[in-house]
Each structure stands twice: as structure tokens, then as C-alpha cells.
Scaffold this active site. Structure first.
Site, mmCIF file in Angstrom:
data_model
loop_
_atom_site.group_PDB
_atom_site.id
_atom_site.type_symbol
_atom_site.label_atom_id
_atom_site.label_comp_id
_atom_site.label_asym_id
_atom_site.label_seq_id
_atom_site.Cartn_x
_atom_site.Cartn_y
_atom_site.Cartn_z
ATOM 1 N N GLN A 166 7.137 24.609 -23.692
ATOM 2 C CA GLN A 166 7.950 23.366 -22.915
ATOM 3 C C GLN A 166 8.729 24.314 -21.886
ATOM 4 O O GLN A 166 9.573 25.021 -22.340
ATOM 5 C CB GLN A 166 8.829 22.671 -24.134
ATOM 6 C CG GLN A 166 9.943 21.898 -23.571
ATOM 7 C CD GLN A 166 9.504 20.968 -22.390
ATOM 8 O OE1 GLN A 166 8.591 20.128 -22.676
ATOM 9 N NE2 GLN A 166 10.208 20.758 -21.264
ATOM 10 N N GLY B 135 10.399 13.459 -26.425
ATOM 11 C CA GLY B 135 9.649 12.114 -26.438
ATOM 12 C C GLY B 135 8.215 12.515 -25.870
ATOM 13 O O GLY B 135 7.147 12.663 -26.356
ATOM 14 N N MET C 109 6.401 14.960 -22.251
ATOM 15 C CA MET C 109 6.784 16.011 -21.039
ATOM 16 C C MET C 109 5.701 15.789 -20.154
ATOM 17 O O MET C 109 4.604 15.637 -20.509
ATOM 18 C CB MET C 109 6.764 17.350 -21.629
ATOM 19 C CG MET C 109 7.168 18.473 -20.446
ATOM 20 S SD MET C 109 8.823 17.844 -19.816
ATOM 21 C CE MET C 109 8.398 18.462 -18.048
ATOM 22 N N GLU C 110 5.817 15.417 -18.847
ATOM 23 C CA GLU C 110 5.172 15.066 -17.930
ATOM 24 C C GLU C 110 4.338 16.202 -17.220
ATOM 25 O O GLU C 110 4.078 16.013 -15.900
ATOM 26 C CB GLU C 110 5.932 14.185 -16.807
ATOM 27 C CG GLU C 110 6.564 15.140 -16.177
ATOM 28 C CD GLU C 110 8.204 15.147 -16.681
ATOM 29 O OE1 GLU C 110 8.545 14.946 -17.934
ATOM 30 O OE2 GLU C 110 9.202 15.427 -15.983
ATOM 31 N N HIS D 54 6.430 5.920 -19.123
ATOM 32 C CA HIS D 54 7.597 6.820 -18.354
ATOM 33 C C HIS D 54 6.724 8.133 -18.010
ATOM 34 O O HIS D 54 6.879 8.622 -16.749
ATOM 35 C CB HIS D 54 8.445 7.260 -19.431
ATOM 36 C CG HIS D 54 9.597 8.044 -19.005
ATOM 37 N ND1 HIS D 54 10.651 7.565 -18.509
ATOM 38 C CD2 HIS D 54 9.648 9.440 -18.822
ATOM 39 C CE1 HIS D 54 11.331 8.602 -18.159
ATOM 40 N NE2 HIS D 54 10.963 9.790 -18.429
ATOM 41 N N GLU D 55 6.125 8.916 -18.639
ATOM 42 C CA GLU D 55 5.356 10.004 -18.580
ATOM 43 C C GLU D 55 4.349 10.044 -17.256
ATOM 44 O O GLU D 55 4.504 10.843 -16.471
ATOM 45 C CB GLU D 55 4.530 10.783 -19.611
ATOM 46 C CG GLU D 55 5.677 10.965 -20.964
ATOM 47 C CD GLU D 55 6.964 11.699 -20.701
ATOM 48 O OE1 GLU D 55 6.839 12.251 -19.710
ATOM 49 O OE2 GLU D 55 7.944 11.314 -21.323
ATOM 50 N N HIS E 231 6.078 9.662 -13.963
ATOM 51 C CA HIS E 231 6.385 11.218 -13.349
ATOM 52 C C HIS E 231 5.357 11.655 -12.590
ATOM 53 O O HIS E 231 5.683 12.517 -11.492
ATOM 54 C CB HIS E 231 6.652 11.771 -14.573
ATOM 55 C CG HIS E 231 8.027 12.169 -15.015
ATOM 56 N ND1 HIS E 231 9.154 12.196 -14.286
ATOM 57 C CD2 HIS E 231 8.634 11.846 -16.410
ATOM 58 C CE1 HIS E 231 10.352 12.137 -14.935
ATOM 59 N NE2 HIS E 231 9.972 12.045 -16.275
ATOM 60 N N GLU F 99 14.562 11.513 -12.988
ATOM 61 C CA GLU F 99 14.586 10.613 -14.141
ATOM 62 C C GLU F 99 14.888 9.102 -14.044
ATOM 63 O O GLU F 99 14.300 8.329 -14.654
ATOM 64 C CB GLU F 99 15.475 11.282 -15.326
ATOM 65 C CG GLU F 99 14.834 12.695 -16.029
ATOM 66 C CD GLU F 99 13.593 12.740 -16.446
ATOM 67 O OE1 GLU F 99 12.869 11.373 -16.636
ATOM 68 O OE2 GLU F 99 12.917 13.568 -16.641
ATOM 69 N N ASP G 23 20.923 22.424 -19.326
ATOM 70 C CA ASP G 23 20.819 21.663 -20.541
ATOM 71 C C ASP G 23 22.156 20.950 -20.618
ATOM 72 O O ASP G 23 22.098 19.889 -21.393
ATOM 73 C CB ASP G 23 20.571 22.685 -21.547
ATOM 74 C CG ASP G 23 18.876 22.880 -21.544
ATOM 75 O OD1 ASP G 23 18.201 22.202 -20.717
ATOM 76 O OD2 ASP G 23 18.680 23.492 -22.457
ATOM 77 N N TYR H 242 18.734 9.342 -16.490
ATOM 78 C CA TYR H 242 17.712 8.472 -16.753
ATOM 79 C C TYR H 242 18.422 6.915 -16.235
ATOM 80 O O TYR H 242 17.636 6.342 -15.799
ATOM 81 C CB TYR H 242 17.404 8.495 -18.225
ATOM 82 C CG TYR H 242 16.731 9.715 -18.677
ATOM 83 C CD1 TYR H 242 15.386 9.733 -18.933
ATOM 84 C CD2 TYR H 242 17.405 10.979 -18.643
ATOM 85 C CE1 TYR H 242 14.690 10.881 -19.300
ATOM 86 C CE2 TYR H 242 16.889 12.043 -19.039
ATOM 87 C CZ TYR H 242 15.368 11.999 -19.607
ATOM 88 O OH TYR H 242 14.822 13.276 -19.571
ATOM 89 N N LYS I 195 16.218 13.946 -29.716
ATOM 90 C CA LYS I 195 16.443 12.512 -29.471
ATOM 91 C C LYS I 195 17.034 11.838 -30.811
ATOM 92 O O LYS I 195 17.850 11.136 -31.054
ATOM 93 C CB LYS I 195 15.771 11.708 -28.881
ATOM 94 C CG LYS I 195 15.963 10.204 -28.664
ATOM 95 C CD LYS I 195 15.107 9.424 -28.138
ATOM 96 C CE LYS I 195 15.589 7.797 -28.300
ATOM 97 N NZ LYS I 195 14.375 7.053 -27.856
HETATM 98 ZN ZN LIG Z 1 11.306 11.627 -17.676
#
Ligand SMILES: [Zn+2]
Length: 583
Positions: free
Chosen positions: A125, A253, A255-256, A280-281, A284, A303, A358, A366, A537
Site C-alpha cells: 500500500q 476500503g 486503493m485505486e 469510487h476506485e 480515480h 478525493e 497522514d 472526500y 475506517k
Molecule cells: Zn479515493
């Protein structure tokens, strides 16, 4: 200038990354070499890369002879500079290295953390600044590179990357190529016992064999989503679009990662109620991957645009009702989130001076970002705003952009917005502006009516929940919170089996309410959830609720002591702080 990178791309810029790596599951290390192709902008200047926790063995110039290098001190969770002294003819260098236990991008899973239970699993990631923990490179979203890779994996395991798959070579190594320039945080790798099911000629699902049928059924509308997205904002420019469903330890959730979205299995609810994650992804692929935030200050450009776009895709594929319902819930959720944030964290154009990226991560970029775009749409009308967005994607394709550039385009192409919206306030002030759209869903209004009846009568049998979607349940539970106590929760549970919910979103809210109201019947379910799931999340609100009491804090620490080793570094970083973890 990117304050979160040590690289000096204005002097020597990396243009292509060629990886040749071996995955050593036994030693939990990725080892091998990377060749970096260079654009020499300032003659005589050294190449400066980002590196974090890497064991650098040696650096070779274009002619194969060694080059001198220095690894500077690491600081502020951002690694340190790797400075390489180039010879005059070096148009590339090769860095030979291995990852260490400090490779925060990489998560090595025990077989017990997978659905199959037999093979280990690995994924990376990169966002925001973690790619430097497994590849020495210029780790800034303002530096775009193409990449190629050769990955040696243990026999029987499949390696996948965020790139075009070129198959296996004669030695059984997996080969990949990404011909479009991407920011470094989108270089991603996964390896495990994986199976594939196609959805269309350009789209399909990767998952563990035990998960792949369920995942395929859940995400069968993905091709329709791609078509809806193309219809709205122009062609999909990345070739294939596949989704890789990871084990539940995945911290996000989704990652694009280009060509291959990484997704949590916690969105597989059995009824497609959480597939907005794929929308969503996928979105992106335009906002974020095609047009990228130049620095992490501009994260809302990734976002906010993506949540707006995601909602448009959901509207096309699943109807306006669903789209409005999801935005109303998102607005309620960001308001709850803001209550826990410092004012600077609730600004769209973040001031990250002295902060790790972060620290600026929340629902604000978002949802506040998406509401800003909805507010602009309301001023200029959908047709004009769609033209604006399409032009934004076309004119900035494969570029990294700043908030100032967005502002310039907005003022130039939609000048009337400045007179109708307080754009400065939207971009630079904390909190939710008073002119923020307030999505109102008739379906959720009907839930409010049921809730009012329940509050008045306290009769669970009179509650008309037939046909409620996940979103209606989520709204009900949040809105019912002030009227709940342990007894009411037990009654609701008896009637609706909420503790048995296979829906992770509903279960997470239900567990949080159980902690808050002392509904002890859920203790075992809570511990199981916190041990199995690594999605930040879900973890963060549960641990946050636990630490509000002294007994809860002890319990949080006891569970965390067992679960911490099962979480990705991204989740550990957040939860360490929430529970006050000391190593
Ligand atoms: Zn996103």
C-alpha cells in the site's frame, strides 16, 4: 515543491522504474534491484531519491560500475534522502537492495489471515509516502514515471501489479508493464493464491479461490460502471480494469491502483449494497490517476473529485435515490468526523507544514470536497459543469495539478461561480460552509418517520423495516443512538439479528453503539471483528469508543495487544495513537 519528499526532481528526474525483485516470504523481505532511467536537468547534480527502512547494498551506473551513495538520516516518518553521485554518462542507475521489517508499505500475511488458510499473502500500500519503504525512488505525487517489473514469487502463488500483465517468463517470473506515467504511490504489488473470473473483455475479478465467486457476483455491474463513467467524463485510458479482493487485513476500503483496484472484502455484503466502493476506485482512473494531486496538500483534488464522480456513476447505474441517500449519509458522517478533528484538518486546501500527510487524512477532503463540486454544479447547471470536468480531465491528463491551478480554471471557465459561492472560504477555511449542499433523501426521511414511531412506542414489532437497504439501516442506527440503551439494543437485536449481520458497515456501527451503551452481549463479536478486520475506517471508531472509559481502555489495550500484529502499518499508526500504545 513537495515537503514530504527528499527528492530533487528539478535537478535529476527519474522517468522510468524497472524492477527485478524476488519475494522471500520466509525472511519477509523483497530483494533485488531497480533500474531508474534519468532525465539529467542540471549537469553534475546528484540523483536524490527517497528511501525508508531499506537495506541498500550497492549502486551501479549505466556502465555497470559502482557509484558512490549516501543514505541520509530518516526523520518524521518520511525516511531520508538517498543521494547517488552520477558519472557524466549515466542515463540510468541500478540500485540493489532489500526491504527490512520497517517496510511499512508491505504487509506479509500468515496463511491464517487468508480465506484459504493454506498460503501466505503479500500486498503493498503505497499512498501516501510508503512506496519509498519498498522501492528507492522519487516518492512524490508530482513526479510521474512509467514502470516495468519482473517478480519472482514462490511456486503456486500468483503475483499481480498495478500494470499490464505480460505473463510469466521462461523462469516462471511474472512480468508487468505500465506505459502511462503514474505517480509513485500507485506502484502496487500483491501475491498469493489467486483466481480470476472475467466480467467483460476488459474487466474481471481477482480473489482467493474461496472468495472469487462471491466477489464476482457482488461486482458484476463493474462493466456498466465503466461505461457510465466513460459516458460522463471521457474514455477509460488504462486498458484493463480489474478488481483484486484482498484478505480483510487490508487497511483501506479500496486503493485505486491503476488497471487493478485493490479492495477490502468487507464490501462484499451479498446484496451489492456497498459497491459504491468500486465506483469510487474506478472514478480515480480519471481523478487521481489521470489528473493527480501535485502534493498531499492538494489531496482534495483526488478525493473530492472522486467522491463527486463516484456519486454520478452510482446515480447512472443504480438510480438517483441511491445516490442521494449515499450523499446524505456521507454528509452526516463527515460532520461526525469533523467533531473529532482540529480546525486545520477540516480545511480543503490543507496546510501540512510540519505535518505528515497522514495527519491530514480524514473524510473532509472526500465529502467536503464533493459537496464543494456539487455546490458549483448547482450554480452553473449540470451540463456546463460536466463540460468543465471533461475539459479538466482532458487538459490535465497524465499531469499532477495544484489547488491554484484548479482555482485558475474555475475563475476562467466558470467565472460566475466566484460571485455566487465563497470560493476562498470553501478552499481555505475550516468547517462546513453555510452554503454547502444538504442532500435530502425521501427514503431516509421515511426511516425518520419509523424512528419517531419507535421512540414514541418502544415497540420493535411496530417498526416497518421491510426492504430496508444497508443505507437505511445505517441511517436508522445513527439516528436512533440518542434513544438507545442496552435493553433497547437487546430488543432490536432479538428482532433483527443485527449482531449476526454479514454486513460490515452495519456491524461496525452496531458494535460501536454496543460499546457506548454497555450492551455486553456483543463483547465476543467485538473482539472477533477487531481481530479479523484490519480496515482502519472500522477500527478507529471502535477503539475510539472503547477508550472513553477506563475499563474500556484496558479492554482496548488487551484486544490490541493480540490484534496489532495482524494490522497493516497504516492502521497501526492510527490505532497506536488512539489507544496510547507504547512499544
Ligand atoms: Zn479515493
Amino acid at each position: 515543491m513537495d515537503p514530504h519528499s527528499h527528492a530533487e526532481p528539478e535537478r535529476v528526474r527519474v522517468t522510468h522504474v524497472d524492477l527485478d525483485l524476488e519475494l522471500d516470504f520466509g525472511a519477509r523481505s523483497i530483494r533485488g534491484g531497480v533500474r531508474l532511467d534519468l532525465e539529467r536537468r542540471e549537469p553534475g547534480a546528484p540523483l536524490v531519491l527517497d528511501a525508508q527502512g531499506l537495506a541498500i547494498e550497492r549502486v551501479l551506473g549505466a556502465d555497470g560500475s559502482p557509484r558512490k551513495f549516501e543514505l541520509g538520516p530518516e526523520h518524521d516518518g518520511l525516511g531520508g534522502p538517498l543521494t547517488i553521485h552520477l558519472a557524466r554518462a549515466d542515463t540510468s542507475v541500478r540500485v540493489e537492495y532489500g526491504t527490512t521489517a520497517n517496510a511499512d508499505a508491505v504487509q506479509w500475511l500468515e496463511p491464517g489471515q487468508t480465506a484459504g488458510g493454506k498460503s501466505p499473502f503479500l500486498f503493498t500500500q503505497g499512498q501516501a509516502t510508503l512506496t519509498r519503504t519498498w522501492i528507492p525512488l522519487q516518492d512524490s505525487p508530482g513526479v510521474r514515471v512509467t514502470y516495468s517489473a519482473r517478480i519472482r514469487a514462490p511456486k503456486g502463488l500468483t503475483a499481480l501489479m498495478s500494470a499490464e500483465q505480460l505473463g510469466e517468463d521462461s523462469e516462471g517470473a511474472f512480468r508487468f508493464r505500465m506505459n502511462r506515467p503514474i505517480p509513485s504511490y500507485l506502484i502496487a504489488l500483491a501475491c498469493g493464491d489467486l483466481a480470476f473470473r472475467p466480467i467483460s473483455a476488459r474487466c474481471g475479478i481477482w480473489a482467493e479461490p474461496a472468495m472469487v465467486e462471491r466477489a464476482h457476483a457482488e461486482f458484476e455491474d463493474t462493466e456498466s460502471m465503466i461505461r457510465a463513467a466513460e459516458d460522463l467524463f471521457g474514455p477509460y485510458r488504462w486498458g484493463r480494469y480489474d478488481v483484486l479482493v484482498l484478505p480483510p487485513a487490508f487497511p483501506f476500503g479500496g486503493m485505486e491502483n491503476p488497471c487493478l483496484t485493490f479492495a477490502t472484502p468487507t464490501v462484499i455484503a451479498g446484496d451489492k449494497s456497498l459497491v459504491s466502493l468500486v465506483a469510487h476506485e474506478l472514478a480515480h482512473s480519471w481523478s487521481g490517476n489521470l489528473v493527480t494531486n501535485a502534493t498531499w496538500r492538494d489531496f482534495w483534488l483526488n478525493e473530492g473529485f472522486t467522491v463527486y464522480f463516484e456519486n454520478r456513476i452510482m446515480e447512472r447505474v443504480f438510480g438517483a435515490e441511491r445516490a442521494v441517500m449515499e450523499m446524505q449519509l456521507a454528509r452526516a458522517s463527515v460532520e461526525r468526523d469533523m467533531a473529532n478533528l482540529e480546525p486545520w484538518q477540516t480545511v480543503l486546501h490543507l496546510d501540512l507544514e510540519g505535518h505528515h500527510p497522514d495527519d491530514g487524512f480524514s473524510e473532509v477532503p472526500y465529502t467536503k470536497g464533493a459537496l464543494f463540486l456539487q455546490a458549483i454544479e448547482a450554480v452553473v447547471g449540470r451540463a456546463r459543469f460536466d463540460m468543465f470536468l471533461r475539459r479538466w480531465f482532458d487538459e490535465h491528463a497524465f499531469q499532477s495539478v495544484t489547488t491554484a491551478e484548479f482555482r485558475r480554471c474555475l475563475d476562467e471557465q466558470l467565472p460566475e461561480v466566484a460571485g455566487r459561492l465563497d470560493v476562498d472560504r470553501w478552499l481555505d477555511d475550516p468547517g462546513m460552509p453555510p452554503d454547502a449542499p444538504n442532500p435530502r433523501s425521501p427514503l431516509l426521511a421515511a426511516v425518520d418517520v419509523e424512528l419517531a414511531r419507535w421512540v414514541a412506542t418502544r415497540s420493535v414489532d411496530a417498526l416497518g423495516t421491510a426492504g430496508w437497504s444497508t443505507q437505511e439501516w445505517l441511517h436508522f442506527l445513527e439516528a436512533a443512538n440518542p434513544a438507545l440503551d442496552a435493553r433497547a439494543m437487546a430488543e432490536l437485536d432479538r428482532r433483527f439479528q443485527l449482531t449476526e449481520s454479514g454486513n460490515a458497515e452495519i456491524l461496525c456501527v452496531w458494535l460501536r453503539l454496543a460499546i457506548q451503551h454497555g450492551y455486553a452481549a456483543l463483547d465476543a463479536a467485538l473482539e472477533r471483528f477487531l481481530t479479523d478486520v484490519g480496515r482502519r475506517k472500522f477500527l478507529e471508531p471502535l477503539y475510539r469508543e472503547l477508550v472513553k472509559t477506563e475499563a474500556g481502555r484496558k479492554r482496548a489495550l488487551a484486544i490490541y495487544a493480540k490484534a496489532r500484529g495482524r494490522y497493516h502499518a497504516v492502521s497501526r499508526g492510527t490505532i497506536d495513537e488512539v489507544v496510547g500504545w507504547k512499544q
